[in-house]
Design an enzyme around this catalytic site. Sequence first.
Site, short mmCIF file in Angstrom:
data_model
loop_
_atom_site.label_atom_id
_atom_site.label_comp_id
_atom_site.label_asym_id
_atom_site.label_seq_id
_atom_site.Cartn_x
_atom_site.Cartn_y
_atom_site.Cartn_z
NE ARG A 178 -3.81 -2.12 2.23
CZ ARG A 178 -4.70 -2.56 1.33
NH1 ARG A 178 -5.02 -1.80 0.31
NH2 ARG A 178 -5.25 -3.75 1.46
CG HIS B 141 6.83 3.14 -8.27
ND1 HIS B 141 8.09 3.70 -8.32
CD2 HIS B 141 5.96 4.19 -8.21
CE1 HIS B 141 7.98 5.02 -8.27
NE2 HIS B 141 6.70 5.34 -8.22
P1 AMP Z 1 6.25 8.42 -7.68
O1 AMP Z 1 5.87 9.87 -7.64
O2 AMP Z 1 5.65 7.72 -8.88
O3 AMP Z 1 7.73 8.20 -7.54
O4 AMP Z 1 5.52 7.76 -6.45
C1 AMP Z 1 6.18 7.34 -5.30
C2 AMP Z 1 5.11 6.89 -4.32
O5 AMP Z 1 5.76 6.19 -3.28
C3 AMP Z 1 4.32 8.03 -3.68
O6 AMP Z 1 2.93 7.86 -3.99
C4 AMP Z 1 4.61 7.87 -2.20
O7 AMP Z 1 3.50 8.15 -1.38
C5 AMP Z 1 5.03 6.41 -2.10
N1 AMP Z 1 5.91 6.08 -0.99
C6 AMP Z 1 7.04 6.73 -0.62
N2 AMP Z 1 7.60 6.12 0.46
C7 AMP Z 1 6.80 5.05 0.75
C8 AMP Z 1 6.84 4.04 1.75
N3 AMP Z 1 7.81 3.98 2.66
N4 AMP Z 1 5.85 3.11 1.76
C9 AMP Z 1 4.86 3.16 0.85
N5 AMP Z 1 4.78 4.08 -0.13
C10 AMP Z 1 5.73 5.03 -0.17
#
Ligand code: AMP
Length: 117
Positions: free
Chosen positions: A29, A100
């Site tokens: 999540r 991701h």
């Molecule tokens: P992006 O902008 O596509 O790089 O998205 C990165 C995503 O990772 C964001 O939606 C963050 O909320 C999520 N994120 C960052 N750190 C964590 C974490 N420790 N656990 C879960 N999600 C995370």
Amino acid sequence: MTDCIFCKIVNGEIPAEVVYNGTNVTAFRDINPVAPVHILIVPSRHIDDIRDPRAFEDDVLKEMIQVANQVADMEGVAESGYRLLVNYGPDANLVVPHLHLHLIGGRPLGPMVTRQA
Ligand code: AMP
Ligand code: ZN
């Protein structure tokens, strides 16, 4: 990769709510969800981003999308619908440099990108 936050989640070094734990793909999540269902699907081994050649080896992207569909079933959004998206580069706000796929759903998501005023 030693300093990668998503590698650390895959390896269990930092906590996350993991919903799928496979040899090649892991899903957990998002810590800051934008919708009732917001799950990140990642390759279990480090791949930088969607332009990294390793993303196209071993059917990894194919498996990520298959897992995303499976998680959507598990989360109960297969019928209502969901969005799968990948960010790349500053204009798309890529923050975490481990490939991701965002799985987002559980409410009407509106237009894909907000138009500029
Ligand atoms: P992006 O902008 O596509 O790089 O998205 C990165 C995503 O990772 C964001 O939606 C963050 O909320 C999520 N994120 C960052 N750190 C964590 C974490 N420790 N656990 C879960 N999600 C995370
Ligand atoms: Zn990584």
